[in-house]
Each structure stands twice: as structure tokens, then as C-alpha cells.
Scaffold this motif. Structure first.
Motif, mmCIF file in Angstrom:
data_model
loop_
_atom_site.group_PDB
_atom_site.id
_atom_site.type_symbol
_atom_site.label_atom_id
_atom_site.label_comp_id
_atom_site.label_asym_id
_atom_site.label_seq_id
_atom_site.Cartn_x
_atom_site.Cartn_y
_atom_site.Cartn_z
ATOM 1 N N VAL A 69 139.552 -23.250 -36.039
ATOM 2 C CA VAL A 69 138.531 -22.173 -35.893
ATOM 3 C C VAL A 69 138.120 -22.255 -37.662
ATOM 4 O O VAL A 69 139.228 -22.048 -38.798
ATOM 5 C CB VAL A 69 138.936 -20.217 -36.597
ATOM 6 C CG1 VAL A 69 138.339 -19.802 -36.345
ATOM 7 C CG2 VAL A 69 139.644 -21.293 -34.811
ATOM 8 N N ALA A 70 136.780 -22.900 -37.577
ATOM 9 C CA ALA A 70 136.125 -22.235 -39.071
ATOM 10 C C ALA A 70 135.368 -21.532 -39.415
ATOM 11 O O ALA A 70 134.284 -21.061 -39.005
ATOM 12 C CB ALA A 70 135.260 -24.014 -38.686
ATOM 13 N N LEU A 71 135.722 -20.666 -40.547
ATOM 14 C CA LEU A 71 135.446 -19.674 -41.024
ATOM 15 C C LEU A 71 134.207 -19.602 -41.616
ATOM 16 O O LEU A 71 134.506 -20.289 -42.821
ATOM 17 C CB LEU A 71 136.126 -18.977 -42.035
ATOM 18 C CG LEU A 71 137.727 -17.938 -40.817
ATOM 19 C CD1 LEU A 71 138.708 -17.422 -41.257
ATOM 20 C CD2 LEU A 71 136.894 -17.240 -39.465
ATOM 21 N N ASN A 72 133.211 -18.692 -41.805
ATOM 22 C CA ASN A 72 132.238 -18.381 -42.789
ATOM 23 C C ASN A 72 132.494 -18.493 -43.998
ATOM 24 O O ASN A 72 133.552 -17.371 -44.538
ATOM 25 C CB ASN A 72 131.201 -18.008 -42.970
ATOM 26 C CG ASN A 72 130.668 -19.442 -41.152
ATOM 27 O OD1 ASN A 72 130.326 -18.385 -39.977
ATOM 28 N ND2 ASN A 72 128.875 -19.263 -41.803
ATOM 29 N N SER A 73 132.196 -18.821 -45.117
ATOM 30 C CA SER A 73 132.964 -18.454 -46.408
ATOM 31 C C SER A 73 132.075 -17.353 -46.658
ATOM 32 O O SER A 73 131.047 -16.791 -46.446
ATOM 33 C CB SER A 73 132.226 -19.743 -47.672
ATOM 34 O OG SER A 73 131.189 -19.301 -47.880
ATOM 35 N N ASP A 74 132.654 -16.406 -47.815
ATOM 36 C CA ASP A 74 132.084 -15.182 -48.319
ATOM 37 C C ASP A 74 129.996 -15.522 -48.591
ATOM 38 O O ASP A 74 129.677 -14.395 -48.119
ATOM 39 C CB ASP A 74 132.739 -13.836 -49.677
ATOM 40 C CG ASP A 74 134.638 -13.567 -48.478
ATOM 41 O OD1 ASP A 74 134.289 -13.595 -47.782
ATOM 42 O OD2 ASP A 74 134.651 -13.092 -49.768
ATOM 43 N N SER A 75 130.370 -16.377 -48.970
ATOM 44 C CA SER A 75 128.663 -16.161 -49.575
ATOM 45 C C SER A 75 127.907 -16.741 -48.914
ATOM 46 O O SER A 75 126.717 -16.241 -48.760
ATOM 47 C CB SER A 75 129.084 -18.052 -50.472
ATOM 48 O OG SER A 75 128.884 -18.672 -49.805
ATOM 49 N N SER A 76 128.087 -17.466 -47.547
ATOM 50 C CA SER A 76 127.694 -17.811 -46.447
ATOM 51 C C SER A 76 127.390 -16.810 -45.914
ATOM 52 O O SER A 76 125.950 -16.504 -44.958
ATOM 53 C CB SER A 76 128.044 -19.121 -45.629
ATOM 54 O OG SER A 76 129.275 -18.716 -44.948
ATOM 55 N N VAL A 77 128.606 -15.792 -45.240
ATOM 56 C CA VAL A 77 128.355 -14.791 -44.423
ATOM 57 C C VAL A 77 126.680 -13.999 -44.951
ATOM 58 O O VAL A 77 126.417 -13.409 -44.453
ATOM 59 C CB VAL A 77 129.421 -14.493 -44.498
ATOM 60 C CG1 VAL A 77 129.276 -12.487 -43.996
ATOM 61 C CG2 VAL A 77 130.743 -15.227 -43.718
ATOM 62 N N ARG A 78 127.271 -13.579 -46.358
ATOM 63 C CA ARG A 78 125.625 -12.663 -47.508
ATOM 64 C C ARG A 78 124.431 -13.296 -46.944
ATOM 65 O O ARG A 78 123.756 -12.116 -46.431
ATOM 66 C CB ARG A 78 126.054 -12.281 -48.460
ATOM 67 C CG ARG A 78 127.209 -11.635 -48.856
ATOM 68 C CD ARG A 78 127.251 -11.650 -50.315
ATOM 69 N NE ARG A 78 127.971 -12.662 -51.329
ATOM 70 C CZ ARG A 78 128.927 -12.918 -51.596
ATOM 71 N NH1 ARG A 78 129.785 -11.995 -51.163
ATOM 72 N NH2 ARG A 78 129.486 -13.961 -52.095
ATOM 73 N N LYS A 79 124.644 -14.528 -46.729
ATOM 74 C CA LYS A 79 123.723 -14.839 -46.813
ATOM 75 C C LYS A 79 123.081 -14.924 -45.152
ATOM 76 O O LYS A 79 121.563 -15.033 -44.612
ATOM 77 C CB LYS A 79 123.303 -16.705 -47.157
ATOM 78 C CG LYS A 79 123.014 -17.193 -48.041
ATOM 79 C CD LYS A 79 123.380 -18.553 -48.485
ATOM 80 C CE LYS A 79 123.637 -19.030 -49.944
ATOM 81 N NZ LYS A 79 124.158 -20.373 -50.248
ATOM 82 N N LEU A 80 123.699 -14.642 -44.572
ATOM 83 C CA LEU A 80 123.436 -14.923 -43.059
ATOM 84 C C LEU A 80 123.187 -13.095 -42.430
ATOM 85 O O LEU A 80 122.752 -13.352 -41.550
ATOM 86 C CB LEU A 80 124.860 -15.437 -41.917
ATOM 87 C CG LEU A 80 125.112 -17.117 -42.011
ATOM 88 C CD1 LEU A 80 126.222 -17.595 -41.047
ATOM 89 C CD2 LEU A 80 123.627 -17.525 -41.183
ATOM 90 N N LYS A 81 124.280 -12.863 -42.811
ATOM 91 C CA LYS A 81 124.524 -10.805 -42.013
ATOM 92 C C LYS A 81 123.684 -10.338 -43.594
ATOM 93 O O LYS A 81 123.047 -8.914 -43.412
ATOM 94 C CB LYS A 81 125.915 -10.615 -42.175
ATOM 95 C CG LYS A 81 126.634 -11.888 -41.406
ATOM 96 C CD LYS A 81 126.136 -11.859 -40.185
ATOM 97 C CE LYS A 81 126.620 -12.214 -38.436
ATOM 98 N NZ LYS A 81 125.911 -12.640 -37.925
ATOM 99 N N GLY A 82 123.811 -10.213 -44.775
ATOM 100 C CA GLY A 82 123.056 -9.448 -45.859
ATOM 101 C C GLY A 82 124.069 -9.306 -46.583
ATOM 102 O O GLY A 82 125.338 -9.323 -46.490
ATOM 103 N N PRO A 83 123.529 -8.534 -47.644
ATOM 104 C CA PRO A 83 124.325 -8.270 -49.336
ATOM 105 C C PRO A 83 125.972 -7.412 -48.527
ATOM 106 O O PRO A 83 126.232 -7.551 -49.949
ATOM 107 C CB PRO A 83 123.595 -7.117 -50.008
ATOM 108 C CG PRO A 83 122.250 -6.930 -48.936
ATOM 109 C CD PRO A 83 122.421 -7.872 -48.133
ATOM 110 N N ASP A 84 125.588 -6.476 -47.781
ATOM 111 C CA ASP A 84 126.702 -5.883 -47.405
ATOM 112 C C ASP A 84 128.134 -6.381 -46.037
ATOM 113 O O ASP A 84 128.842 -5.614 -46.254
ATOM 114 C CB ASP A 84 126.277 -4.375 -46.909
ATOM 115 C CG ASP A 84 125.552 -4.264 -45.435
ATOM 116 O OD1 ASP A 84 125.521 -5.844 -44.845
ATOM 117 O OD2 ASP A 84 125.670 -3.934 -44.528
#
Length: 544
Positions: free
Chosen positions: A436-451
Motif C-alpha cells: 500500500v502506497a500512501l499519499n504524503s501529507d503534502s500530496s493529500v493537501r493538494k488533492l483534498k484541500g488545506p484541511d
């Protein structure tokens, strides 16, 4: 607002146990065993006692009388086995345990009583009878190899002993949160005892089949001792307790085959075989849910599915290591499953936790128990498990040399929910090793938003790694996992959602080396976004 992180534990963690919070807990975390111990459910164990003996020594010669090795015994260990081992495991995990059994007035019975009592098990309901022989199983080993097992048991269980044991059952059941019947065919659950169990726990007027939450049970169907009490059957012949309509039955592969009246295939074919016969297993066991234990292949849970005629299933995978002289991992599994359900955890989470507890003891020699602290430590071991690309590539290559099929999937996996666990279990079934490859925190913010993300990548990795279906976890920071795909070259790239392979950028990279792209089911009502919106609008997590 309820806490969102599975790592933080239920709300008000330092205060009284929040059972409602536990009822929505999907992931495993190291705080969970302690919270279950805090619940201190009262669990009554009724069944066949065994005293396990482990005698170990050295071999330097053969005896003169026959071509048999002479073992010079250097160490003698004794441990409660069978139903007594289940009781020991429950006590070690924090339950208040009442034990109902029949032993002899012999040294084996005395040793059993002493060890159970020293572990905090209530043995006031254990009957000692002068005409009973305590069942013993002594193993003689040398150099890590069992050479011989000596079994001693009563030729006939005294009827008077069974009557006395039956008389102890009503008192032992009073106020119990759960009851486990450990019927291993040694005779303690025959005659008057069986009658007492059915009278105190069985349906009074035909009853109804109960689902995992037992919400469809009418009070008039069962006697008072059964209402709001979890009943678990762990039996060599679980079909003989079908009329009891237990909440859970936990047969192993051989016992499940007996239920079906057929032989099981070997190896990896066993789990699909169980799933194909799930309806028959539910009917034959009479249980609300059946958890079939498959040794090194983990478990398969079967339960009715209100949305489909086909029963719902949930798979766990064991984490086996080199074979050891281990015994009683099944008892540990049943104990952990029971205390988790009695404390309010969902069935699938309870099974995952039970698998983790069994993994702890299966790596030890002899008959042993899993304590709250050991289970927490085992789960804590997943807290820093995100591998670097280099280390992951090395381990994947090692798996490939062993002929194993590699599956890769990726995602944010922020607030873990049932949709995630179902998806990852499906992905695991596509091969032998799931990465399982997890999106990093920074990439999650880019995909899902600042919260987002709600949970830090280290926390997300720890929770995902604790799932038995997951073999390796890594974190990637690129816009897509294509660089990781090029590095690992998985046999299968799995993706969940409303996609087709043609819609994915990753498809070209996978097909370039001959891999396969598989699209798995998407469960929109269990999406992370839906969970967060529900929490923000109501202040509570949705019920599992």
C-alpha cells in the motif's frame, strides 16, 4: 466533536470507557488493548480442561531395549490448555473470567486450579471429582523437535461430576457479558451440562437467527441469562450446538469441513471453498456469524448480509514465521475475539484484533497467553513501518524470487473506515503480497484541500500496516505512483473507484511491462469525505 483519528482512541480517553466510540472503531492501534482491558467484561468459560506439559531435554544415546532415543529431561513446564487456556488468555487481556469445568482430584487438577487462580481466574465453579481423571497432554522434545506426546484422559466422565458442574452454571452466568463454550469432545459438555447450557442460554420458543449486533432478538425468545449476552461456540463439532443459536461459531478448517460433511481442499484453495459454502456454514452452525480459522492463511468471517442474499465476508491474513512448538493460538484467537466483541468493537475489527493476538503467541514455543501489554506492543510495532523505496524494492524482489504475486495499490487512507478495509481485503485477494502506497501529507493537501489530511502520514501508515491483509506500506510524494510502479513492477495494480483502466495514467506504465490493472469496488456511503461530513454536521461518527 468526536475525535477523528483512529490513533488517538475514543473520545474522553482518560475518562470512563466510551463504548459508543469503540462501536465505530475500524482500525487497530496500540491504545486499543488497554481500552478493552479497562472495559473489564465478565466472561464465563464453560468447557473441557487440559493440562499441557512440555518436557525438554537432550539426546545423547538410544536405549538398549528398543531403537528409541533417551531424552535426558532438563526442563518441565506446565500450562493450562483447552478451555483453561482460553480462560487464561481472557484474564491476561483484562476480562473478569469465571471458569466452569470438571477436573480430577489429582495432581493435574490441582496444578490447573493453582495456575488459573494465580492468573486471576475465578475457579469457584470448577468441580473436582474423585472419579475424574484430569486430561493431560505431555510433549517430550529435544532440540526444538517434539519426539513424543503422552495423553491421559478419563475413560468415562462421571455423571455425578457432570450434575455438579451443571448446577454451577446458573450462578456462573449471572451478570456475564459473554459466554464461551469450549467443547473439544472430552466429555465435560455432555449430559446434564449440555442440558443446563441449553436451558439457560438456548431459545425458549424457536427463537430467531441473530445478526452480529443481536438487534433482532426478542426478549421472549431467550431466557434472562442469554439476553444482552454474547454466546461463542468453539467446538470440534459445532453443529451439535446449532440449536443454541450462538452469536459466533469459530470452527477451524477441519471442523468447518465436518459441518459441511465434506473434505476441504488444501492450501490456498481453502478460503475460496469456505466462501463458496458460506450459506451452508451459517445454516449448519446456527450462528449469527461464523469465523473459520485457517492457520497460516488467517481467517474468513461469514455473516448474513441484509443488502444481498449472499453472506458478507471478511478476510484476515496471518503473519506466520518459522514453525515452532506452539500450541493454543486458537484459544488466544477466541479469547481476543470475545473480549473485543463484549467491549463493543465491531465484528470485523474484533476479528482483526484476534488475528493480531494469535500472531503474538504463535511465534512462541509451548502453550502461552497474550497479555494486554504484549498485544499493544505488537500493534505498536507497526507505528514506524513505512518503508523507503530502496528497502521496499529489496523486499519485493525477495518475494518475487519466492514466486509470489505482488499487488500494489495507493491512496490517502485518511480516516480509516469499512470501505477502506473492504477494498484492501479485495486487493489482497488478487495476489500474495499487498503493498500500500500512501499519499504524503503534502500530496493529500493538494488533492483534498488545506484541511486534509486529518491524520499525519506516520499515523496513517501505522493504522494501515496493522491490518493483517497489508504486507508493506510506503509513502510517496509524487503526483502519481508511476515512479513507484516503474520501480516495483507489481503483477497487479489495483485501484478503487468509479474508473476504467483507460482513465488511469498508471495503466500505460503497468501494461508496458506486462502487468495488470484491476478496478475494485467503490463504497460511496463509506467514503472518507462522507464520514467527515457526517461528523461535522452531527458531531458524531456514523455507526459502523
Amino acid at each position: 466533536m468526536a475525535r477523528l483519528s483512529n490513533q488517538d482512541g475514543p473520545a474522553n480517553q482518560d475518562g470512563p470507557l466510551n463504548q459508543a466510540a469503540l462501536s465505530t472503531q475500524e482500525g487497530l492501534a496500540d491504545w486499543l488493548p488497554g481500552r478493552l482491558a479497562d472495559a473489564r467484561p465478565v466472561v464465563t468459560v464453560i468447557g473441557d480442561s487440559i493440562l499441557d506439559g512440555w518436557w525438554d531435554g537432550t539426546i545423547e544415546r538410544f536405549c538398549r531395549e528398543a531403537p528409541a532415543p533417551v531424552v535426558q529431561v532438563q526442563r518441565r513446564d506446565f500450562a493450562p490448555g483447552g478451555a483453561a487456556n482460553t480462560a487464561m488468555n481472557l484474564a491476561a487481556m483484562g476480562a473478569q473470567v469465571r471458569f466452569v469445568s470438571l477436573v480430577g482430584e489429582d495432581s493435574g487438577g490441582q496444578t490447573l486450579r493453582e495456575q488459573l487462580q494465580s492468573a486471576g481466574v475465578d475457579v469457584s465453579h470448577v468441580v473436582s471429582h474423585p472419579e475424574m481423571t484430569t486430561t493431560t497432554k505431555f510433549r517430550v522434545s529435544s532440540g526444538g523437535q517434539v519426539m513424543l506426546r503422552l495423553d491421559d484422559a478419563a475413560a468415562e466422565v462421571p455423571a455425578d461430576g457432570l450434575r455438579r458442574m451443571a448446577a454451577a452454571i446458573p450462578g456462573a452466568l449471572t451478570g456475564s457479558s459473554a459466554v464461551i463454550l469450549c467443547d473439544y469432545g472430552a466429555g465435560a459438555l455432555e449430559g446434564a451440562v449440555r442440558d443446563a447450557v441449553l436451558q439457560n442460554l438456548g431459545p425458549q420458543s424457536g427463537g430467531v437467527q441473530a445478526d452480529e449486533s443481536r438487534t433482532d432478538r426478542r426478549e421472549g425468545d431467550f431466557p434472562p441469562a442469554r439476553r444482552n449476552t454474547l454466546v461463542v461456540v468453539d467446538a470440534h463439532y459445532p453443529g451439535r450446538w446449532a440449536s443454541l443459536q450462538p452469536d459466533l461459531a469459530t470452527p477451524n478448517a477441519q471442523e468447518a469441513a465436518t459441518l459441511l460433511g465434506t473434505e476441504f481442499p488444501g492450501g490456498a484453495a481453502r478460503c475460496p471453498f469456505v466462501e463458496a459454502h458460506s450459506d451452508q456454514l451459517l445454516r449448519a452452525s446456527g450462528a449469527g456469524a461464523v469465523v473459520v480459522t485457517l492457520d497460516r492463511e488467517g481467517t474468513l468471517t461469514i455473516r448474513p448480509n441484509s443488502a444481498s442474499q449472499k453472506p458478507a465476508t471478511h478476510r484476515t491474513w496471518a503473519r506466520p514465521q518459522a514453525e515452532k512448538q506452539a500450541s493454543g493460538a486458537g484459544d488466544t484467537f477466541v479469547a481476543a475475539l470475545t473480549i473485543a466483541r463484549a467491549a463493543g468493537l465491531p465484528l470485523t475489527t474484533s476479528v482483526n484484533l484476534a488475528q493480531a493476538a494469535a500472531d503474538v503467541v504463535v511465534h512462541r514455543p509451548g502453550t502461552s497467553v497474550c497479555t494486554t501489554e504484549e498485544l499493544a506492543k505488537h500493534l505498536r510495532g507497526f507505528a514506524d513501518t513505512a518503508l523507503t523505496d530502496f528497502e521496499l524494492a529489496r523486499q519485493v524482489e525477495e518475494h518475487r524470487r519466492e514466486g509470489k504475486r505482488i499487488v500494489l495499490t495507493n491512496g490517502c487512507f485518511d480516516v480509516l473506515h469499512r470501505g477502506h478495509t473492504r477494498y484492501l481485503n479485495q486487493a489482497k485477494q488478487l495476489g500474495d503480497v499487498l503493498v500500500v502506497a500512501l499519499n504524503s501529507d503534502s500530496s493529500v493537501r493538494k488533492l483534498k484541500g488545506p484541511d486534509r489530511p486529518v491524520n499525519h502520514e506516520a499515523d496513517r501508515a501505522a493504522v494501515i500496516a496493522a491490518l493483517s491483509c497489508v504486507d508493506h506500506v510506503t509513502v510517496f510524494d509524487t503526483p502519481t505512483p508511476i515512479p513507484l510502479i516503474d520501480l516495483l513492477r507489481p503483477d497487479v495494480y489495483a485501484k478503487g473507484g468509479d474508473y476504467t483502466p483507460e482513465m488511469l495514467q498508471e495503466t500505460e506504465a503497468v501494461e508496458r511491462y506486462g502487468g495488470t490493472v484491476t478496478i475494485l469496488d467503490y463504497v460511496p456511503e463509506h467514503s472518507t469525505t462522507a464520514v467527515l461530513e457526517r461528523i461535522r454536521s452531527t458531531g458524531e461518527a456514523p455507526q459502523a
